[in-house]
Design an enzyme around this catalytic site. Structure first.
Site, PDB file in Angstrom:
ATOM      1  N   ARG B 384      -7.484   5.527  -0.012  1.00 53.43           N
ATOM      2  CA  ARG B 384      -7.222   6.620  -0.948  1.00 53.43           C
ATOM      3  C   ARG B 384      -8.462   7.416  -1.296  1.00 53.43           C
ATOM      4  NH1 ARG B 384      -3.630   2.796  -4.503  1.00 53.43           N
ATOM      5  NH2 ARG B 384      -2.049   2.404  -2.905  1.00 53.43           N
ATOM      6  N   VAL B 385      -9.641   6.834  -1.162  1.00 54.86           N
ATOM      7  CA  VAL B 385     -10.830   7.593  -1.533  1.00 54.86           C
ATOM      8  C   VAL B 385     -11.851   7.692  -0.413  1.00 54.86           C
ATOM      9  CG1 VAL B 385     -10.737   7.241  -4.011  1.00 54.86           C
ATOM     10  CG2 VAL B 385     -11.806   5.528  -2.584  1.00 54.86           C
TER      11      VAL B 385
END
Lengths: 136, 520
Positions: B384-385
């Protein structure tokens, strides 16, 4: 013996009814026990067992055990009573014990709180410090 | 004359000071809170008394046995015993210590194998740690944090290109047994140890070394020994701490081990350094915690896990963070591992940990037996990051790769029809097959990021289209050899620039054309 939850609740209620002004009333405790044994309600033994435990813990909480290496003189004992009652509230039960193995000083236990000023305790601490790892 | 009078006066005041100090020491009272053991069973003790005990406080059972107060009840305290619980007897006295459970932390632990309490297990002598940290700590708050922006190079092409991990991220590695979950983590540790060593040798001041902590929870001793041997063989141990609570350790130790490892990692983070922690694995951790909770008679919930098993993992994984410049710029990256049963990611613990982490790498048994190793299922693995943490060169080549693979998966179903397909579809299928082939990688063999970039650049720029799929691996190996032996300067340039500039692209083109002429 596994004590059912309901009996624990009953014992707790009975115990609460025996406390007057924050102090356990011994005559009430005796009355509760005789009443229970006479009427024999359901699970009365379990209730009594738990009731006994609660009374025991309460007595322990309100008992000051004073241990000294040499017997205390009465004036000293009186002074100690005053100090402890000022700190822990009135109505403490006192037990004085004479234990030569403490070598010197005094050990006072009120409930689970211990004040240890004996030479034995200091020696034990020293011993532990020598044998201890970094964590102790 | 005046001086002579002053001096003894001066001395006497010191003497007085010492005397009063000695007098104070003599009258010093030991103030303690004591209790009596009422029952002992299955590694826990119920203690009466201890009216002043605190939650999570260390309790001294005497004889070197310690406990941890976990249940504070109306009339008693429930504690887990750390160490040999058979030495604890009913009626024995227990003391509070006023301390929280702590472990030694610091650089002295690097290269060591320790237990859940930080005691050495490797027979290399005592550890002289710089500091001790409590095992349970509150995670850094929002003021201290910043977003993830530096990469953790795993050395695994499929991960670095498709599911990049950043420093301070929490990336779950999930899969069935024997799908290579541990191998991915060990590869990452080995690759970072190599990067640390190379930067040290080059004397690069600005390189931020990444120290690793491997926490083995409830694992077979033989597996742990194998991992340690693998790390030693690769020369990664000097940058690694191994925390072991093996299957034969008590459940209490298994439950504490990840928190102890995390405290060791936090020290690096607090001191402006970067650390990576691998929890291998949190499924067994949850099971150990379930055992501790059940024997402490806490109410059980779904699958008999206690109600706070989510909080157990969330508070552990929240401690992984990237701190901002003001707080030292350190980071702690977490790679928790979860073992699924027959690929079921919807079980209780896997869903919990999936929701806590910033993405997951999903490993599939089917892929593993098809020979796609590491068996990463690129479709359902996400980060996600992490893409914010990719170096620019990797972003330049990897974005196309992602698209190509997605298209390939869509078309793979049609692949069975073979020649019926139009040329464009055929080309996409061929490209997809080649990328999958490139992503295959033997264990404990991480690839430096500059080589990954060069290889992916080559496939993107059609240099592998005429190489048969079964020869792709050979082509890749020979290309790697060619680049490292003869084009080391170019690789160094990619590493330094961190981007594919026009000049580097031209040089890559020249190098690949030269290589293609010699490749047979």
């Amino acid at each position: 013996m596994k004590i059912p939850k309901r009996s624990i609740r009953t014992a707790k209620q009975l115990f609460k009814s025996c406390v007057r002004d924050g102090q356990l009333d011994e005559s009430l405790v005796r009355r509760v026990v005789t009443a229970l044994l006479q009427s024999k309600p359901r699970d009365y033994l379990a209730v009594l067992m738990h009731f006994k435990r609660l009374v025991k813990l309460e007595i322990q909480r309100r008992t000051a055990v004073v241990e000294t290496a040499i017997p205390m003189d009465p004036a000293q004992a009186e002074q100690l009573r005053d100090t402890l009652e000022r700190n822990f509230g009135a109505g403490l039960r006192f037990v004085f014990a004479h234990r030569p193995e403490l070598i010197g000083g005094m050990r006072v236990q009120v409930g689970s709180r211990v004040y240890d000023g004996t030479i034995r305790a200091q020696l034990d601490e020293l011993k532990a410090a020598f044998g201890a790892e970094w964590r102790a | 004359m005046a001086r002579m009078i002053q001096e003894p006066l001066c001395m006497s005041s010191i003497l007085q000071e010492i005397e009063t100090q000695i007098a104070n020491a003599k009258t010093g009272l030991l103030k303690q809170d004591v209790g009596v053991v009422r029952e002992v069973y299955d590694g826990v003790a119920k203690i009466e008394g201890l009216a002043d005990a605190m939650y999570n406080e260390m309790l001294d059972f005497g004889d070197g046995v310690m406990g941890l107060a976990l249940n504070l009840e109306e009339t008693e305290v429930g504690a887990v015993i750390l160490g040999d619980y058979l030495r604890v007897r009913q009626g024995q006295t227990v003391r509070t210590t006023g301390k929280l459970l702590s472990v030694p932390v610091g650089k002295a632990l690097l290269g060591r194998v320790v237990d859940a309490l930080g005691r050495p297990l490797d027979g290399k002598g005592p550890i002289h740690a710089e500091a001790i940290y409590p095992v349970e700590r509150i995670a850094p708050g929002v003021i201290k944090r910043r977003s993830v922006n530096q990469p953790v190079q795993t050395g695994i092409m499929a991960i670095d290109a498709m599911i990049p991990i950043g420093r301070g991220q929490r990336e779950l590695i999930i899969g069935d047994r024997a799908t290579g979950k541990t191998t991915i983590c060990i590869d990452t540790i080995i690759n970072n140890a190599r990067l640390n060593r190379e930067a040290e040798e080059r004397g690069e001041r600005e390189y931020r070394p990444l120290y690793s902590i491997y926490v083995a929870i409830g694992q077979k001793q033989s597996n742990v020994a194998r991992v340690i041997a693998e790390l030693e063989k690769a020369g990664a141990m000097p940058y690694t701490i191994v925390v072991v609570a093996s299957a034969s350790d008590t459940a209490a130790n298994q439950f504490l081990a990840p928190f102890a490892g995390c405290a060791m990692g936090e020290w690096f983070m607090d001191n402006g350094m970067d650390a990576l922690i691998v929890y291998d694995d949190l499924s067994k951790h949850a099971v150990a915690y379930r055992q501790v909770s059940l024997v402490l008679k806490r109410p059980s919930g779904r699958e008999a896990y206690p109600g706070d098993v989510f909080y157990l993992h969330s508070r552990l994984l929240e401690r992984a963070a990237r701190l901002n410049e003001k707080y030292g710029n350190g980071s702690l990256t977490a790679l928790p591992i979860i073992e699924t049963q027959a690929g079921d990611v919807t079980a209780y613990i896997p869903t919990n940990v999936i929701s806590i982490t910033d993405g997951q790498i999903y490993l599939e048994t089917d892929l593993f037996y098809q020979g796609i190793r590491p068996a990463i299922s690129v479709g359902i693995s996400v980060s996600r990051v992490g893409s914010a943490a990719q170096i620019k060169a990797m972003k330049q080549v990897a974005s196309r790769v992602k698209l190509d693979l997605a298209q390939f998966r869509e078309l793979a179903a049609f692949a069975q029809f073979g020649s019926e397909l139009d040329a464009r579809t055929q080309a996409q299928l061929e490209r997809g097959k080649r990328i999958i082939e490139l992503f295959k990688q033997p264990p404990y063999n991480p690839i430096p990021v500059e080589i990954q970039v060069a290889v992916l650049w080559a496939v993107q720029n059609n240099y592998m289209d005429d190489v048969p799929v079964e020869k792709i691996k050979d082509f890749q190996n020979k290309l790697t050899e060619f680049l490292t032996l003869r084009k080391a300067g170019l690789l160094g340039q990619i590493r330094a620039e961190k981007a594919i500039t026009d000049a580097i692209a031209a040089e890559l083109k020249a190098a690949l054309e030269q290589f293609k002429q010699t490749y047979r």
